[in-house]
Enzyme design. Sequence first.
Site, PDB file in Angstrom:
ATOM      1  N   HIS A  51       0.920  -1.253  -0.056  1.00  8.97           N
ATOM      2  CA  HIS A  51       0.045   0.020  -0.167  1.00  8.97           C
ATOM      3  C   HIS A  51       0.834   1.048  -0.193  1.00  8.97           C
ATOM      4  CE1 HIS A  51      -2.591  -2.949   1.818  1.00  8.97           C
ATOM      5  NE2 HIS A  51      -3.443  -2.700   1.079  1.00  8.97           N
ATOM      6  N   ASP A  54       2.550   1.471   3.435  1.00  8.76           N
ATOM      7  CA  ASP A  54       3.241   0.572   3.675  1.00  8.76           C
ATOM      8  C   ASP A  54       4.927   1.070   3.279  1.00  8.76           C
ATOM      9  OD1 ASP A  54       1.480  -1.283   4.673  1.00  8.76           O
ATOM     10  OD2 ASP A  54       1.231  -1.813   2.598  1.00  8.76           O
ATOM     11  N   GLU A 176      -9.245  -4.755  -8.086  1.00  9.95           N
ATOM     12  CA  GLU A 176      -9.364  -6.036  -7.290  1.00  9.95           C
ATOM     13  C   GLU A 176     -10.766  -5.964  -6.760  1.00  9.95           C
ATOM     14  OE1 GLU A 176      -6.904  -6.458  -3.947  1.00  9.95           O
ATOM     15  OE2 GLU A 176      -7.931  -7.902  -3.047  1.00  9.95           O
ATOM     16  N   GLU A 212      -9.082 -11.993  -6.041  1.00  5.81           N
ATOM     17  CA  GLU A 212      -8.431 -12.571  -4.766  1.00  5.81           C
ATOM     18  C   GLU A 212      -9.873 -13.811  -4.392  1.00  5.81           C
ATOM     19  OE1 GLU A 212      -7.663 -10.195  -1.351  1.00  5.81           O
ATOM     20  OE2 GLU A 212      -8.922 -11.596   0.018  1.00  5.81           O
ATOM     21  N   HIS A 215     -12.763 -12.869  -2.103  1.00  6.13           N
ATOM     22  CA  HIS A 215     -13.548 -12.101  -2.828  1.00  6.13           C
ATOM     23  C   HIS A 215     -14.525 -12.703  -3.919  1.00  6.13           C
ATOM     24  CE1 HIS A 215     -10.628  -8.550  -1.928  1.00  6.13           C
ATOM     25  NE2 HIS A 215     -10.797  -9.191  -0.672  1.00  6.13           N
ATOM     26  N   ASP A 250     -14.511 -11.144   5.533  1.00  8.08           N
ATOM     27  CA  ASP A 250     -13.561 -11.641   4.725  1.00  8.08           C
ATOM     28  C   ASP A 250     -12.491 -12.262   5.684  1.00  8.08           C
ATOM     29  OD1 ASP A 250     -11.542 -11.767   3.108  1.00  8.08           O
ATOM     30  OD2 ASP A 250     -11.536  -9.852   2.547  1.00  8.08           O
ATOM     31  N   ASP A 252      -9.547 -14.322   4.948  1.00  7.72           N
ATOM     32  CA  ASP A 252      -8.333 -14.322   4.230  1.00  7.72           C
ATOM     33  C   ASP A 252      -7.676 -15.659   4.949  1.00  7.72           C
ATOM     34  OD1 ASP A 252      -8.184 -12.023   2.941  1.00  7.72           O
ATOM     35  OD2 ASP A 252      -7.713 -10.861   4.303  1.00  7.72           O
ATOM     36  N   ASP A 285      -2.810 -13.497  -0.164  1.00  2.18           N
ATOM     37  CA  ASP A 285      -3.221 -12.530   0.631  1.00  2.18           C
ATOM     38  C   ASP A 285      -3.976 -13.463   1.847  1.00  2.18           C
ATOM     39  OD1 ASP A 285      -4.127 -10.269   1.747  1.00  2.18           O
ATOM     40  OD2 ASP A 285      -5.236  -9.463   0.133  1.00  2.18           O
TER      41      ASP A 285
HETATM   42  C1  XUL Z   1      -8.848  -6.389   1.223  1.00  2.00           C
HETATM   43  C2  XUL Z   1      -7.750  -6.741   0.451  1.00  2.00           C
HETATM   44  C3  XUL Z   1      -6.570  -5.735   0.431  1.00  2.00           C
HETATM   45  C4  XUL Z   1      -5.848  -5.373  -0.952  1.00  2.00           C
HETATM   46  C5  XUL Z   1      -5.053  -4.592  -1.140  1.00  2.00           C
HETATM   47  O1  XUL Z   1     -10.098  -7.433   1.478  1.00  2.00           O
HETATM   48  O2  XUL Z   1      -7.629  -7.794  -0.087  1.00  2.00           O
HETATM   49  O3  XUL Z   1      -5.726  -5.950   1.029  1.00  2.00           O
HETATM   50  O4  XUL Z   1      -5.686  -6.733  -1.371  1.00  2.00           O
HETATM   51  O5  XUL Z   1      -5.431  -3.365  -0.598  1.00  2.00           O
HETATM   52 MN    MN Z   2      -6.489  -8.794  -1.682  1.00  2.00          MN
END
Ligand code: XUL
Ligand code: MN
Length: 347
Positions: A51, A54, A176, A212, A215, A250, A252, A285
């Site tokens: 980011h 970051d 994304e 992702e 997602h 979410d 992850d 991620d």
């Molecule tokens: C949020 C997500 C973020 C993006 C990058 O759900 O996946 O971390 O990957 O901004």
């Molecule tokens: Mn992501």
Amino acid sequence: MPKKQQYRFCVGPWNFSTGQDPYGPAVRRDESFDWKLAQLKTLGFDAMMFHDDDAVPDIDSKSPAQVLREAKELKKRLDGEGIVAEMVAPRLWFAPQTVDGGYTSNDPKHRRYAIDRSRQSIDIANVLGTDVLVLWLAREGTYMREAKSGARSVELLVEAFDAMLKHDKKIRLAIEPKPNEPMDHAYLPTIGHALAIAQKTRDPKRVGCVIESAHAILAGLDPADEIDFVMSFGKLWSLHLNDQNGLKFDQDKPFGSANLRVAFNQVRALERNGYGKNGEFVCFDVHPFRTTTEDRWLQHLDNSRRTFDHLVEKAKSYPEKEAAKLIADRNYQDLDQLVIEHLLGVR
Ligand code: XUL
Ligand code: MN
């Protein structure tokens, strides 16, 4: 399956998370950025995602010149470690100016903030040596639909993307999509939406996607289908593999953690379409479970990578001829069992 391909792996600093969630504080001690960077090579990863903040912490308190100076320092550290910057993404969702969204905010000053910050992220990407700007459109949606005009929001998103494409002739925007969280509904919930809006911009060729897994699952879709779909347009420029146990927050989770067969099909889709052949990275991620102790802090990264490698082997050793015969006979019952027993390693 197509010929052998090499994958290169990537992770973001946020994937070394400390376990904080909306219901409780951090449960693991944070480590320095340098420590995180140093772990990548030991894990066999080649790249890091960033980011904008970051790359340059407290970015909003710094002048544009200072931001670029710090980005240059970071580039030196990355070069020193032999790590590539895979992408830069403007982290628009923390700022007070983006409470009601950035590009689609009802307040023109806040829309301007979002676009300015995105342009600055492109400058950072240039310094770090990547041409990929990832746009996770966190707050580009509504908590209640009457709050904004959906039609106007499409125009505003196109205006914002056009401003970024105009700012730099080489930058590629990788959208994304995610259907919800933090918003009730997002304006670009799926890959199809991202590809469609690309066509309305000043340079559709430079607007593509990041998938992702979680997602796609949150949108009720199969991530493997999303991969096949976007790769048929040549527009999968990055990938966030992880897992998600149904329609929840979410999660992850580590890749393959919730549904190994869905993970297998994603890997088959990557193999089938030659993902990585144009230099794209496989990013994980993923986050550690909150229960994870500090001494096991890297395990979710290593485990995701190991699962990925095993599934590549499973994709390569998939009994294609046997499967083709069953497909020709329309014997999907036995095809189903063939897949299960192949994954179980019992045939
Ligand atoms: C949020 C997500 C973020 C993006 C990058 O759900 O996946 O971390 O990957 O901004
Ligand atoms: Mn992501």
